[in-house]
Design a protein around this motif. Structure first.
Motif, PDB file in Angstrom:
ATOM      1  N   GLU A  62       5.160   0.432 -18.636  1.00 31.75           N
ATOM      2  CA  GLU A  62       6.099  -0.198 -19.410  1.00 31.75           C
ATOM      3  C   GLU A  62       7.140  -0.857 -18.513  1.00 31.75           C
ATOM      4  O   GLU A  62       7.877  -1.685 -19.232  1.00 31.75           O
ATOM      5  N   GLN A  63       7.668  -0.632 -17.320  1.00 35.18           N
ATOM      6  CA  GLN A  63       8.362  -1.336 -16.381  1.00 35.18           C
ATOM      7  C   GLN A  63       7.994  -2.569 -15.819  1.00 35.18           C
ATOM      8  O   GLN A  63       8.582  -3.044 -15.166  1.00 35.18           O
ATOM      9  N   GLY A  64       6.563  -2.688 -15.702  1.00 33.08           N
ATOM     10  CA  GLY A  64       6.192  -3.834 -14.925  1.00 33.08           C
ATOM     11  C   GLY A  64       5.255  -3.337 -13.836  1.00 33.08           C
ATOM     12  O   GLY A  64       4.823  -2.082 -14.006  1.00 33.08           O
ATOM     13  N   ILE A  65       5.112  -4.239 -12.667  1.00 32.10           N
ATOM     14  CA  ILE A  65       4.271  -3.696 -11.868  1.00 32.10           C
ATOM     15  C   ILE A  65       4.423  -2.571 -11.028  1.00 32.10           C
ATOM     16  O   ILE A  65       5.597  -1.919 -10.679  1.00 32.10           O
ATOM     17  N   GLN A  66       3.415  -1.669 -10.981  1.00 30.71           N
ATOM     18  CA  GLN A  66       3.678  -0.063 -10.335  1.00 30.71           C
ATOM     19  C   GLN A  66       3.550  -0.180  -9.049  1.00 30.71           C
ATOM     20  O   GLN A  66       2.388  -0.300  -8.202  1.00 30.71           O
ATOM     21  N   THR A  67       4.759  -0.405  -8.147  1.00 34.33           N
ATOM     22  CA  THR A  67       4.685  -0.884  -6.772  1.00 34.33           C
ATOM     23  C   THR A  67       4.167   0.210  -6.024  1.00 34.33           C
ATOM     24  O   THR A  67       3.726   0.054  -4.863  1.00 34.33           O
ATOM     25  N   GLU A  68       4.074   1.356  -6.417  1.00 32.25           N
ATOM     26  CA  GLU A  68       3.711   2.432  -5.774  1.00 32.25           C
ATOM     27  C   GLU A  68       1.991   2.323  -5.207  1.00 32.25           C
ATOM     28  O   GLU A  68       1.395   3.019  -4.483  1.00 32.25           O
ATOM     29  N   HIS A  69       1.238   1.239  -6.323  1.00 35.32           N
ATOM     30  CA  HIS A  69      -0.147   1.002  -6.134  1.00 35.32           C
ATOM     31  C   HIS A  69      -0.256  -0.099  -5.194  1.00 35.32           C
ATOM     32  O   HIS A  69      -1.575  -0.681  -5.179  1.00 35.32           O
ATOM     33  N   LEU A  70       0.629  -0.662  -4.394  1.00 35.88           N
ATOM     34  CA  LEU A  70       0.493  -1.806  -3.525  1.00 35.88           C
ATOM     35  C   LEU A  70      -0.009  -1.155  -2.318  1.00 35.88           C
ATOM     36  O   LEU A  70       0.459  -0.369  -1.552  1.00 35.88           O
ATOM     37  N   GLU A  71      -1.197  -1.694  -1.953  1.00 33.09           N
ATOM     38  CA  GLU A  71      -1.982  -1.468  -0.671  1.00 33.09           C
ATOM     39  C   GLU A  71      -2.236  -2.537   0.250  1.00 33.09           C
ATOM     40  O   GLU A  71      -2.585  -3.472  -0.280  1.00 33.09           O
ATOM     41  N   LYS A  72      -1.955  -2.380   1.550  1.00 31.25           N
ATOM     42  CA  LYS A  72      -2.242  -3.298   2.523  1.00 31.25           C
ATOM     43  C   LYS A  72      -3.632  -3.734   2.364  1.00 31.25           C
ATOM     44  O   LYS A  72      -4.604  -2.950   2.373  1.00 31.25           O
ATOM     45  N   LYS A  73      -3.826  -5.077   2.223  1.00 31.41           N
ATOM     46  CA  LYS A  73      -5.314  -5.931   2.412  1.00 31.41           C
ATOM     47  C   LYS A  73      -5.140  -6.888   3.456  1.00 31.41           C
ATOM     48  O   LYS A  73      -4.069  -7.595   3.431  1.00 31.41           O
ATOM     49  N   ASN A  74      -6.096  -7.076   4.262  1.00 30.92           N
ATOM     50  CA  ASN A  74      -5.961  -7.879   5.465  1.00 30.92           C
ATOM     51  C   ASN A  74      -5.889  -9.115   5.103  1.00 30.92           C
ATOM     52  O   ASN A  74      -5.017  -9.979   5.710  1.00 30.92           O
ATOM     53  N   ASN A  75      -6.569  -9.799   4.126  1.00 30.49           N
ATOM     54  CA  ASN A  75      -6.741 -11.195   3.990  1.00 30.49           C
ATOM     55  C   ASN A  75      -5.688 -11.696   2.551  1.00 30.49           C
ATOM     56  O   ASN A  75      -5.672 -12.606   2.499  1.00 30.49           O
TER      57      ASN A  75
END
Ligand SMILES: Cc1ncc(COP(=O)(O)O)c(C=O)c1O
Length: 462
Positions: free
Chosen positions: A220-233
């Motif tokens: 409800e508040q927007g993108i769940q930044t805790e799910h941002l995971e590093k991806k190499n490309n």
């Protein structure tokens, strides 16, 4: 107090000056996490402004998550917001329309009936008559200079954003801007983080550019930044933080800080799509992410919602390092925007007609939103829940226990109702099956009442 200086000559309202000064000091760490703020009366006395002015600034800071206010406790600064800025320059159809429905809840459609068409026609004629002959030639990919200046002035008046016109580049709308920005950042093949659910048109733009899409869940508040995971490309993050499309949340300050930190740590650029931020019905428009790090954010604005989509004028604010390659990309694609509509728009803005139109439409849309909510309450009492902020041209609502799948959509179409479940905007399916999107911006009061009545019948029989 905190070195805040009020400029009474400025076009920027006093409350916004206070809001900006406090939020900047929080982000820079000058005002620390959990620090208790002076009372509104106290700060008003120190700055020699009215208490209302300070209340307005505090309300905005609370809405955006910089401050926390709970009953019985003093207002204090939220934790984890301080952010080191990047050093450097601070310069800065489908044919659906042809089909008509008895109830048309499509999203993102402004009310074109209320656009000042006659005035627009006059301004277009004037532009055609008065434009210098050299403007009829190749004038370069950045845009009509007067319009760049008017956009900078508008961003300052309406959002408190200080942008040097040299950093503004006109595009044929936000879609075009995203297409070019993707080419610029991702070299046609990198990974791009994208909100899930998101605008399917924008998703398609990234896919057509050959990007690998990395979905990040939204609540409800927007993108769940805790799910941002590093991806190499990965090369970029695409977000709609002022009014998440389609769920409607305002990204809270803690998540904004996390997002920017993630971008910085992983050397990513952020594409901020501010598609309808002008239509916020309680309080003022939200400060863009761009404010936090102008060297890392590509800000995308559009006139599609505040004026009309077929105008095809939008813009980006670009960090200096991209100017040269952007100009080259644009020159070797579609060369430039035509000057006539740009000149008419510049005149429209200079005469403050845009300000007036936006004020008027904000009132109209706000009333329609209220009516839509009261009709929904009459129909379903408290068995539905509204998501997101009071903003934009549509509502996202949840009906606990219901599932809006393809069969439901088909049933609606059979009954001449055009409506989109949130699930249709999801990349990863199954998480938002009980939510619907109801566009109201383009609907008259009668159309809203009739539409909700028809929808009620279909949902009852479903
Ligand atoms: C999230 C989002 N961004 C941008 C736009 C506007 O795109 P454009 O300026 O290309 O018309 C829309 C239109 O619906 C949108 O929903």
């Amino acid at each position: 107090m905190w070195g805040i200086k009020i400029d009474r000559e400025s076009e920027l309202p006093l409350w916004r000056q206070i809001y900006q000064a406090v939020s900047e000091r929080i982000l820079s760490g000058e005002i620390k996490s959990n620090e208790v703020l002076p009372s509104t009366r106290e700060l008003a006395g120190i700055l020699a402004v009215s208490r209302n002015t300070v209340c307005q600034a505090y309300d905005m800071l609370i809405t955006e998550g910089y401050l926390i206010s709970r009953q019985g406790a003093p207002t204090h600064v939220a934790a984890g917001l301080s952010l080191e800025k990047t050093p450097g320059l601070s310069l800065r159809t489908d044919n659906k329309a042809a089909k008509t429905f008895d109830a048309d809840f499509r999203t993102g459609k402004p009310d074109l009936r209320l656009f000042p068409r006659f005035l627009w026609q006059q301004l277009n004629n004037k532009a055609l008559e008065e434009l210098q002959l050299d403007q009829f030639g190749y004038t370069g990919p950045q845009g009509y200079p007067r319009l760049l200046g008017e956009i900078a002035a508008w961003l300052y008046r309406s959002r408190g954003l200080k942008v040097d016109p040299v950093n503004i580049f006109i595009t044929a709308g936000a879609t075009h801007a995203l297409h070019l920005a993707t080419g610029l950042l991702c070299g046609n093949k990198g990974g791009i983080y994208i909100e899930d659910p998101c605008h399917t048109g924008m998703l398609e733009t990234f896919l057509q550019k050959g990007c690998q899409v990395i979905p990040v869940p939204v609540d409800e508040q927007g993108i769940q930044t805790e799910h941002l995971e590093k991806k190499n490309n990965a090369c970029a993050i695409y977000v709609t933080p002022s009014h998440q499309f389609p769920m409607g949340g305002i990204l809270p300050a803690t998540r904004r800080a996390k997002l920017m930190r993630f971008a910085k740590d992983n050397d990513l650029f952020v594409i901020e799509d501010d598609y309808d931020s002008e239509f916020r019905y309680s309080g003022e428009p939200i400060a863009p992410l761009y404010n936090m790090d102008p060297q890392r954010v590509i800000y995308v604005g559009t006139f599609s919602k505040i004026l009309f989509p077929a105008l095809r004028i939008g813009y980006v604010i670009l960090p200096g390092q991209f100017h040269k390659s952007w100009k080259s990309l644009r020159t070797h694609a579609d060369v430039q925007n035509p000057p006539f509509q740009q000149a008419a728009l510049a005149e429209f803005m200079a005469a403050r007609k845009l300000d007036r139109h936006v004020r008027k439409m904000r009132r109209v849309y706000s009333e329609r939103r209220k009516l839509m909510l009261s009709e929904l309450e009459n129909a379903w009492g408290d068995s539905f829940r509204v998501m997101g902020d009071e903003a934009g041209l549509h509502l996202a609502i949840e009906f606990p226990g219901l599932r809006f799948d393809d069969t439901f959509r088909k049933r609606c179409l059979e009954n001449s109702i055009n409506i989109t479940p949130v699930e249709n905007h999801c990349i990863q399916k199954g998480r938002h099956l009980n939510k619907l999107l109801l566009g109201y911006g383009h609907l008259s009061h009668e159309e809203i009442k009739k539409g909700v009545g028809k929808l009620k019948k279909v949902i009852q029989d479903y």
